[in-house]
Scaffold this motif. Structure first.
Motif, PDB file in Angstrom:
ATOM      1  N   ARG A  92      29.152  84.429  42.550  1.00 43.35           N
ATOM      2  CA  ARG A  92      29.404  83.361  41.510  1.00 43.35           C
ATOM      3  C   ARG A  92      27.939  83.136  40.710  1.00 43.35           C
ATOM      4  O   ARG A  92      28.152  82.701  39.614  1.00 43.35           O
ATOM      5  N   VAL A  93      26.893  83.604  41.236  1.00 46.78           N
ATOM      6  CA  VAL A  93      25.747  83.478  40.503  1.00 46.78           C
ATOM      7  C   VAL A  93      25.505  84.189  39.449  1.00 46.78           C
ATOM      8  O   VAL A  93      25.210  83.869  38.524  1.00 46.78           O
ATOM      9  N   ILE A  94      26.128  85.360  39.511  1.00 46.34           N
ATOM     10  CA  ILE A  94      26.311  86.277  38.268  1.00 46.34           C
ATOM     11  C   ILE A  94      27.070  85.977  37.104  1.00 46.34           C
ATOM     12  O   ILE A  94      26.641  85.889  36.105  1.00 46.34           O
ATOM     13  N   ASP A  95      28.136  85.168  37.320  1.00 48.98           N
ATOM     14  CA  ASP A  95      28.749  84.714  36.434  1.00 48.98           C
ATOM     15  C   ASP A  95      28.147  83.411  36.141  1.00 48.98           C
ATOM     16  O   ASP A  95      28.015  83.106  34.674  1.00 48.98           O
ATOM     17  N   TYR A  96      27.550  82.513  36.614  1.00 47.68           N
ATOM     18  CA  TYR A  96      26.745  81.370  36.240  1.00 47.68           C
ATOM     19  C   TYR A  96      25.508  82.005  35.404  1.00 47.68           C
ATOM     20  O   TYR A  96      25.060  81.506  34.315  1.00 47.68           O
ATOM     21  N   ALA A  97      24.780  83.046  35.939  1.00 43.11           N
ATOM     22  CA  ALA A  97      23.673  83.418  35.191  1.00 43.11           C
ATOM     23  C   ALA A  97      24.070  83.973  33.813  1.00 43.11           C
ATOM     24  O   ALA A  97      23.260  83.950  32.842  1.00 43.11           O
ATOM     25  N   ASP A 143      13.310  86.116  57.887  1.00 43.08           N
ATOM     26  CA  ASP A 143      11.909  85.863  57.102  1.00 43.08           C
ATOM     27  C   ASP A 143      12.084  85.687  55.585  1.00 43.08           C
ATOM     28  O   ASP A 143      10.914  85.826  54.874  1.00 43.08           O
ATOM     29  N   VAL A 144      13.093  85.267  54.902  1.00 44.72           N
ATOM     30  CA  VAL A 144      13.252  85.184  53.651  1.00 44.72           C
ATOM     31  C   VAL A 144      13.627  83.573  53.702  1.00 44.72           C
ATOM     32  O   VAL A 144      14.545  83.236  54.479  1.00 44.72           O
ATOM     33  N   GLY A 145      13.388  82.995  52.535  1.00 42.76           N
ATOM     34  CA  GLY A 145      13.857  81.643  52.304  1.00 42.76           C
ATOM     35  C   GLY A 145      14.522  81.567  50.997  1.00 42.76           C
ATOM     36  O   GLY A 145      14.288  82.523  50.033  1.00 42.76           O
ATOM     37  N   ALA A 146      15.054  80.366  50.413  1.00 49.71           N
ATOM     38  CA  ALA A 146      15.835  79.973  49.472  1.00 49.71           C
ATOM     39  C   ALA A 146      14.726  80.527  48.030  1.00 49.71           C
ATOM     40  O   ALA A 146      15.312  80.953  46.971  1.00 49.71           O
ATOM     41  N   ARG A 147      13.814  79.929  48.244  1.00 40.89           N
ATOM     42  CA  ARG A 147      12.563  80.185  46.989  1.00 40.89           C
ATOM     43  C   ARG A 147      12.431  81.864  46.743  1.00 40.89           C
ATOM     44  O   ARG A 147      12.514  82.084  45.438  1.00 40.89           O
ATOM     45  N   GLY A 148      12.259  82.638  47.847  1.00 35.21           N
ATOM     46  CA  GLY A 148      12.176  83.898  47.822  1.00 35.21           C
ATOM     47  C   GLY A 148      13.135  84.621  47.108  1.00 35.21           C
ATOM     48  O   GLY A 148      13.088  85.557  45.971  1.00 35.21           O
ATOM     49  N   VAL A 149      14.440  84.269  47.735  1.00 29.68           N
ATOM     50  CA  VAL A 149      15.638  84.721  46.969  1.00 29.68           C
ATOM     51  C   VAL A 149      16.000  84.574  45.489  1.00 29.68           C
ATOM     52  O   VAL A 149      16.279  85.363  44.775  1.00 29.68           O
ATOM     53  N   LEU A 150      15.436  83.256  45.078  1.00 25.18           N
ATOM     54  CA  LEU A 150      15.628  82.866  43.667  1.00 25.18           C
ATOM     55  C   LEU A 150      14.801  83.471  43.002  1.00 25.18           C
ATOM     56  O   LEU A 150      15.088  83.841  41.599  1.00 25.18           O
ATOM     57  N   LEU A 151      13.695  83.993  43.500  1.00 19.99           N
ATOM     58  CA  LEU A 151      12.611  84.571  42.593  1.00 19.99           C
ATOM     59  C   LEU A 151      13.333  86.088  42.437  1.00 19.99           C
ATOM     60  O   LEU A 151      13.143  86.683  41.068  1.00 19.99           O
ATOM     61  N   LEU A 152      13.915  86.717  43.294  1.00 17.74           N
ATOM     62  CA  LEU A 152      14.339  88.110  43.136  1.00 17.74           C
ATOM     63  C   LEU A 152      15.728  87.832  42.242  1.00 17.74           C
ATOM     64  O   LEU A 152      15.804  88.740  41.180  1.00 17.74           O
ATOM     65  N   ILE A 153      16.387  86.954  42.391  1.00 17.96           N
ATOM     66  CA  ILE A 153      17.657  86.759  41.563  1.00 17.96           C
ATOM     67  C   ILE A 153      17.146  86.522  39.959  1.00 17.96           C
ATOM     68  O   ILE A 153      17.716  86.927  38.827  1.00 17.96           O
ATOM     69  N   ALA A 154      16.000  85.562  39.684  1.00 18.93           N
ATOM     70  CA  ALA A 154      15.577  85.510  38.499  1.00 18.93           C
ATOM     71  C   ALA A 154      15.326  86.929  37.770  1.00 18.93           C
ATOM     72  O   ALA A 154      15.353  86.734  36.329  1.00 18.93           O
ATOM     73  N   TYR A 155      14.905  87.885  38.397  1.00 18.78           N
ATOM     74  CA  TYR A 155      14.705  89.109  37.497  1.00 18.78           C
ATOM     75  C   TYR A 155      15.754  89.605  36.750  1.00 18.78           C
ATOM     76  O   TYR A 155      15.960  90.470  36.028  1.00 18.78           O
ATOM     77  N   LEU A 156      17.052  89.170  37.326  1.00 15.50           N
ATOM     78  CA  LEU A 156      18.273  89.672  36.603  1.00 15.50           C
ATOM     79  C   LEU A 156      18.168  89.070  35.287  1.00 15.50           C
ATOM     80  O   LEU A 156      18.869  89.745  34.252  1.00 15.50           O
ATOM     81  N   SER A 157      17.428  88.110  34.872  1.00 15.42           N
ATOM     82  CA  SER A 157      17.369  87.597  33.361  1.00 15.42           C
ATOM     83  C   SER A 157      16.681  88.809  32.516  1.00 15.42           C
ATOM     84  O   SER A 157      16.877  88.520  31.375  1.00 15.42           O
ATOM     85  N   ARG A 158      16.103  89.741  32.957  1.00 14.47           N
ATOM     86  CA  ARG A 158      15.624  90.783  32.304  1.00 14.47           C
ATOM     87  C   ARG A 158      16.710  91.838  31.952  1.00 14.47           C
ATOM     88  O   ARG A 158      16.195  92.774  31.126  1.00 14.47           O
ATOM     89  N   VAL A 159      17.585  91.924  32.537  1.00 14.03           N
ATOM     90  CA  VAL A 159      18.914  92.829  32.029  1.00 14.03           C
ATOM     91  C   VAL A 159      19.082  92.419  30.806  1.00 14.03           C
ATOM     92  O   VAL A 159      19.528  91.259  30.422  1.00 14.03           O
TER      93      VAL A 159
END
Length: 186
Positions: A92-97, A143-159
């Motif tokens: 769903r994040v993909i559609d939202y993004a 060993d990962v939290g929401a903030r770290g995952v959101l940082l990874l997801i944020a890189y999708l904006s570069r596509v």
């Protein structure tokens, strides 16, 4: 402006306008209000009674998408095991993004910065809920939290827009695969 206290037909018109704007944004960043009114099956006057300008309409599209994305976390956890709920939420994040990109590109920087600032905490909270449940179930790394995952997801904006369809979901799969605990089915 909320739909509470509105006549049912007025609330339906507002919803149709927002849905038409969302669909138009998924196709192009260049959205014209007369096109949205036509898609929604309403007149220009109805559109402007609900949204004083283009920015107000686009902000409402963004807010509704955030609300739906946040609510989906609880709904998915109720219907699926935690790892699968997380996977479905990331889809769903993909559609939202995709819509977010269109909204942010169409708004002035000051307006979109305010929208993003107000949406960050609810989205991080929803993701945290999913991650905590999946960690407790043993399906993802601890060993990962929401903030770290959101940082990874944020890189999708570069596509780039023209690469989105081909690249966004495969890249999200890489993120999800990186979250899975070694040996977990997922």
């Amino acid at each position: 402006m909320s739909t509470t206290g509105r006549r049912p037909d007025a609330a339906q018109n507002r919803t149709r306008i927002v849905e038409a704007a969302r669909a138009a944004l998924a196709e192009s960043q260049h959205v014209h209000l007369n096109e949205i009114a036509k898609r929604a099956g309403v007149g220009q006057g109805t559109l402007y009674r609900n949204f004083s300008n283009r920015e107000a309409l686009l902000a409402e599209v963004y807010r509704r998408d955030v609300d739906e994305l946040v609510a989906a976390a609880t709904d998915l956890l109720a219907a699926h095991e935690p790892g699968e709920a997380l996977r479905k939420w990331l889809d769903r994040v993909i559609d939202y993004a995709e819509v977010k990109r269109g909204v942010l590109a169409a708004l002035e920087p000051e307006a979109w910065q305010d929208l993003v600032a107000h949406s960050h905490n609810p989205i991080e909270g929803a993701l945290g809920l999913l991650l905590d449940a999946a960690k407790a179930a043993g399906s993802i790394r601890t060993d990962v939290g929401a903030r770290g995952v959101l940082l990874l997801i944020a890189y999708l904006s570069r596509v780039r827009h023209d690469e989105w369809e081909a690249m966004a979901r495969p890249l999200m799969n890489v993120i999800f695969d990186g979250l899975r605990r070694q040996g977990a089915d997922g």
